[in-house]
Design a protein around this motif. Structure first.
Motif, PDB file in Angstrom:
ATOM      1  N   ALA A 134      36.827  41.118  70.878  1.00  0.00           N
ATOM      2  CA  ALA A 134      35.704  40.704  70.033  1.00  0.00           C
ATOM      3  C   ALA A 134      34.661  39.988  70.883  1.00  0.00           C
ATOM      4  N   PHE A 135      33.389  40.281  70.591  1.00  0.00           N
ATOM      5  CA  PHE A 135      32.256  39.685  71.306  1.00  0.00           C
ATOM      6  C   PHE A 135      31.338  38.999  70.289  1.00  0.00           C
ATOM      7  N   PRO A 136      31.648  37.792  69.882  1.00  0.00           N
ATOM      8  CA  PRO A 136      30.826  37.136  68.859  1.00  0.00           C
ATOM      9  C   PRO A 136      29.502  36.620  69.416  1.00  0.00           C
ATOM     10  N   ASP A 137      28.446  36.760  68.624  1.00  0.00           N
ATOM     11  CA  ASP A 137      27.147  36.197  68.985  1.00  0.00           C
ATOM     12  C   ASP A 137      27.113  34.741  68.535  1.00  0.00           C
ATOM     13  N   CYS A 138      27.183  33.831  69.496  1.00  0.00           N
ATOM     14  CA  CYS A 138      27.177  32.398  69.201  1.00  0.00           C
ATOM     15  C   CYS A 138      25.951  31.711  69.792  1.00  0.00           C
ATOM     16  N   PHE A 139      24.899  32.479  70.056  1.00  0.00           N
ATOM     17  CA  PHE A 139      23.681  31.895  70.628  1.00  0.00           C
ATOM     18  C   PHE A 139      23.051  30.928  69.638  1.00  0.00           C
ATOM     19  N   THR A 140      22.459  29.846  70.152  1.00  0.00           N
ATOM     20  CA  THR A 140      21.812  28.857  69.311  1.00  0.00           C
ATOM     21  C   THR A 140      20.379  28.597  69.781  1.00  0.00           C
ATOM     22  N   ARG A 141      19.648  27.882  68.976  1.00  0.00           N
ATOM     23  CA  ARG A 141      18.275  27.511  69.317  1.00  0.00           C
ATOM     24  C   ARG A 141      18.210  26.744  70.635  1.00  0.00           C
ATOM     25  N   LEU A 142      19.287  26.068  70.981  1.00  0.00           N
ATOM     26  CA  LEU A 142      19.321  25.264  72.204  1.00  0.00           C
ATOM     27  C   LEU A 142      19.761  26.061  73.427  1.00  0.00           C
ATOM     28  N   GLY A 143      19.927  27.360  73.279  1.00  0.00           N
ATOM     29  CA  GLY A 143      20.160  28.195  74.448  1.00  0.00           C
ATOM     30  C   GLY A 143      21.574  28.646  74.678  1.00  0.00           C
ATOM     31  N   GLY A 144      22.494  28.240  73.834  1.00  0.00           N
ATOM     32  CA  GLY A 144      23.870  28.658  74.057  1.00  0.00           C
ATOM     33  C   GLY A 144      24.835  27.863  73.220  1.00  0.00           C
ATOM     34  N   ASN A 145      26.071  27.769  73.698  1.00  0.00           N
ATOM     35  CA  ASN A 145      27.130  27.209  72.877  1.00  0.00           C
ATOM     36  C   ASN A 145      28.258  26.710  73.763  1.00  0.00           C
ATOM     37  N   GLN A 146      28.868  25.610  73.365  1.00  0.00           N
ATOM     38  CA  GLN A 146      30.107  25.139  74.001  1.00  0.00           C
ATOM     39  C   GLN A 146      31.315  25.448  73.117  1.00  0.00           C
ATOM     40  N   TYR A 147      31.081  26.077  71.969  1.00  0.00           N
ATOM     41  CA  TYR A 147      32.145  26.594  71.107  1.00  0.00           C
ATOM     42  C   TYR A 147      32.992  25.500  70.474  1.00  0.00           C
ATOM     43  N   VAL A 148      32.366  24.339  70.249  1.00  0.00           N
ATOM     44  CA  VAL A 148      33.034  23.232  69.573  1.00  0.00           C
ATOM     45  C   VAL A 148      32.305  22.939  68.270  1.00  0.00           C
ATOM     46  N   GLN A 168      29.470  24.226  63.109  1.00  0.00           N
ATOM     47  CA  GLN A 168      30.942  24.166  63.206  1.00  0.00           C
ATOM     48  C   GLN A 168      31.465  25.443  63.878  1.00  0.00           C
ATOM     49  N   TRP A 169      31.189  25.538  65.174  1.00  0.00           N
ATOM     50  CA  TRP A 169      31.484  26.792  65.878  1.00  0.00           C
ATOM     51  C   TRP A 169      32.970  27.022  66.105  1.00  0.00           C
ATOM     52  N   ALA A 170      33.724  25.980  66.355  1.00  0.00           N
ATOM     53  CA  ALA A 170      35.173  26.164  66.511  1.00  0.00           C
ATOM     54  C   ALA A 170      35.779  26.682  65.214  1.00  0.00           C
ATOM     55  N   ASP A 171      35.332  26.136  64.081  1.00  0.00           N
ATOM     56  CA  ASP A 171      35.843  26.594  62.789  1.00  0.00           C
ATOM     57  C   ASP A 171      35.442  28.038  62.522  1.00  0.00           C
ATOM     58  N   PHE A 172      34.232  28.411  62.911  1.00  0.00           N
ATOM     59  CA  PHE A 172      33.789  29.790  62.729  1.00  0.00           C
ATOM     60  C   PHE A 172      34.670  30.756  63.519  1.00  0.00           C
ATOM     61  N   LEU A 173      34.923  30.432  64.774  1.00  0.00           N
ATOM     62  CA  LEU A 173      35.693  31.337  65.633  1.00  0.00           C
ATOM     63  C   LEU A 173      37.144  31.447  65.198  1.00  0.00           C
ATOM     64  N   THR A 174      37.759  30.315  64.876  1.00  0.00           N
ATOM     65  CA  THR A 174      39.181  30.326  64.526  1.00  0.00           C
ATOM     66  C   THR A 174      39.418  30.696  63.068  1.00  0.00           C
ATOM     67  N   GLY A 175      38.348  30.715  62.274  1.00  0.00           N
ATOM     68  CA  GLY A 175      38.483  31.031  60.864  1.00  0.00           C
ATOM     69  C   GLY A 175      37.822  32.337  60.487  1.00  0.00           C
ATOM     70  N   GLU A 176      36.545  32.272  60.150  1.00  0.00           N
ATOM     71  CA  GLU A 176      35.857  33.448  59.610  1.00  0.00           C
ATOM     72  C   GLU A 176      35.876  34.636  60.556  1.00  0.00           C
ATOM     73  N   MET A 177      35.611  34.407  61.846  1.00  0.00           N
ATOM     74  CA  MET A 177      35.548  35.537  62.774  1.00  0.00           C
ATOM     75  C   MET A 177      36.900  36.221  62.901  1.00  0.00           C
ATOM     76  N   LEU A 178      37.950  35.445  63.133  1.00  0.00           N
ATOM     77  CA  LEU A 178      39.270  36.046  63.280  1.00  0.00           C
ATOM     78  C   LEU A 178      39.694  36.764  62.000  1.00  0.00           C
ATOM     79  N   THR A 179      39.449  36.161  60.861  1.00  0.00           N
ATOM     80  CA  THR A 179      39.830  36.785  59.593  1.00  0.00           C
ATOM     81  C   THR A 179      39.153  38.142  59.430  1.00  0.00           C
ATOM     82  N   GLU A 180      37.864  38.212  59.758  1.00  0.00           N
ATOM     83  CA  GLU A 180      37.126  39.468  59.602  1.00  0.00           C
ATOM     84  C   GLU A 180      37.613  40.530  60.583  1.00  0.00           C
ATOM     85  N   VAL A 181      37.727  40.170  61.857  1.00  0.00           N
ATOM     86  CA  VAL A 181      38.101  41.155  62.879  1.00  0.00           C
ATOM     87  C   VAL A 181      39.535  41.626  62.679  1.00  0.00           C
TER      88      VAL A 181
END
Length: 334
Positions: A92-106, A113-126
């Motif tokens: 999976a290649f999630p788009d986590c780009f932000t207005r500030l130029g990127g992401n630390q995934y926390v 809430q990027w950690a919650d997105f990755l471990t929750g919604e993204m995984l559930t969908e994929v």
């Protein structure tokens, strides 16, 4: 033009309307692309799942796009799988780009809430769409900010991920971030000294000025490690603006996110991993090799299994190191 003669996998493009990412302080969209690679001859069912966390200034689709003079990641996977160097996996290649130029995934009160997105919604969908992954069959990998994300997720979410690979990830914050603080203050001082004025000028400019991305990087880190929702875009620095002295509590908030520091409190989380891979170039221009050495030395002292490698290169254009990490993760999860 494809760069591999092996059978080509298929990249599917999903669009997730995230509830978790709505109403973030940056005003970023909650609708997110997740590209998903499925190997040739497979539908994904029963395969392990890897998640690619990209570096700063990029999003997941940057790794599935055509690349000049080198393989993109799907082409690399086609070659590694087709030549029998690694077992098949879904990626999976999630788009986590932000207005500030990127992401630390926390999770952050500024970026979302990027950690919650990755471990929750993204995984559930994929996993729901392709029948892949599941407990004990998920891993993640990344370089730079993505490497940071991979190692921090291994530390903080070992109940979700069973394997991780960190390429040149951010750690030993006093070495990789503090050297940039004087330049950041000088850049702000060219205006009225405020982050808001500098940022609005940056966004309005036809192109970034020399040195601007150094400022952007530090501000993005501030939003991830020490957000203040009362400030413009949640941004505040961990140093005084006139003398560049550390503000103790703010810097402590940053350090709480440093993998070298976090390891002292979260080491047991790594003991259950099926694979942990870390590498860094000996000439890394952001001093990250020193953090990697500190981190892996402590792993040795704690008796935590891992694979660590240094290589003769710097921080830039080192995707070729995936030839080492991806088979290592895939074999462990298979």
């Amino acid at each position: 033009m494809r760069k591999s003669s092996q059978p080509a996998g298929v990249v599917h493009r999903l669009t997730l309307d995230s509830r978790i990412l709505r109403e973030n302080l940056l005003g970023d969209p909650a609708q997110r692309i997740v590209d998903v690679y499925v190997p040739a001859g497979c539908d994904g069912a029963g395969l392990p799942l890897l998640t690619d966390l990209v570096g700063f200034t990029a999003g997941g689709p940057a790794h599935t796009n055509w690349a000049a003079f080198r393989e993109n990641v799907p082409e690399r996977l086609d070659r590694l799988i087709g030549e029998g160097l690694m077992p098949p996996v879904v990626v999976a290649f999630p788009d986590c780009f932000t207005r500030l130029g990127g992401n630390q995934y926390v999770n952050s009160r500024a970026t979302g809430q990027w950690a919650d997105f990755l471990t929750g919604e993204m995984l559930t969908e994929v996993e729901g769409r392709f029948g892949c992954g599941g407990a004990g069959r998920r891993g993640l990998f990344g370089k730079s900010s993505g490497g940071y994300g991979a190692i921090v997720h291994a530390l903080d979410h070992a109940d979700v991920w069973a394997a991780a690979a960190c390429h040149s990830g951010d750690m030993a914050f006093e070495l990789c971030y503090l050297p940039d603080m004087p330049d950041v203050l000088r850049a702000l001082a060219k205006g009225d000294g405020t982050i808001q004025t500098w940022w609005k000028k940056f966004e309005a400019a036809p192109k970034p000025s020399d040195g601007a991305m150094k400022v952007v990087n530090i501000l993005a880190m501030a939003a991830s490690y020490d957000p203040d929702p009362t400030q413009f875009l949640g941004l505040r620095l961990p140093v005084t603006t006139d003398t560049c002295e550390l503000i103790a509590q703010r810097w402590a908030n940053w350090l709480a996110h440093d993998p070298v520091v976090k390891l002292e409190h979260r080491a047991d989380a790594l003991r259950g991993l099926k694979a942990l891979y870390i590498d860094c170039g000996v000439a890394d221009q952001f001093n990250l090799v020193y953090g990697a050495r500190r981190f892996t030395r402590r792993l040795d002292e704690l008796g935590i299994a891992h694979r660590y490698e240094e290589f003769d290169d710097n921080h830039s254009a080192v995707d070729y190191r995936m030839d080492e990490s991806l088979p290592f993760l895939a074999k462990a999860l298979s």
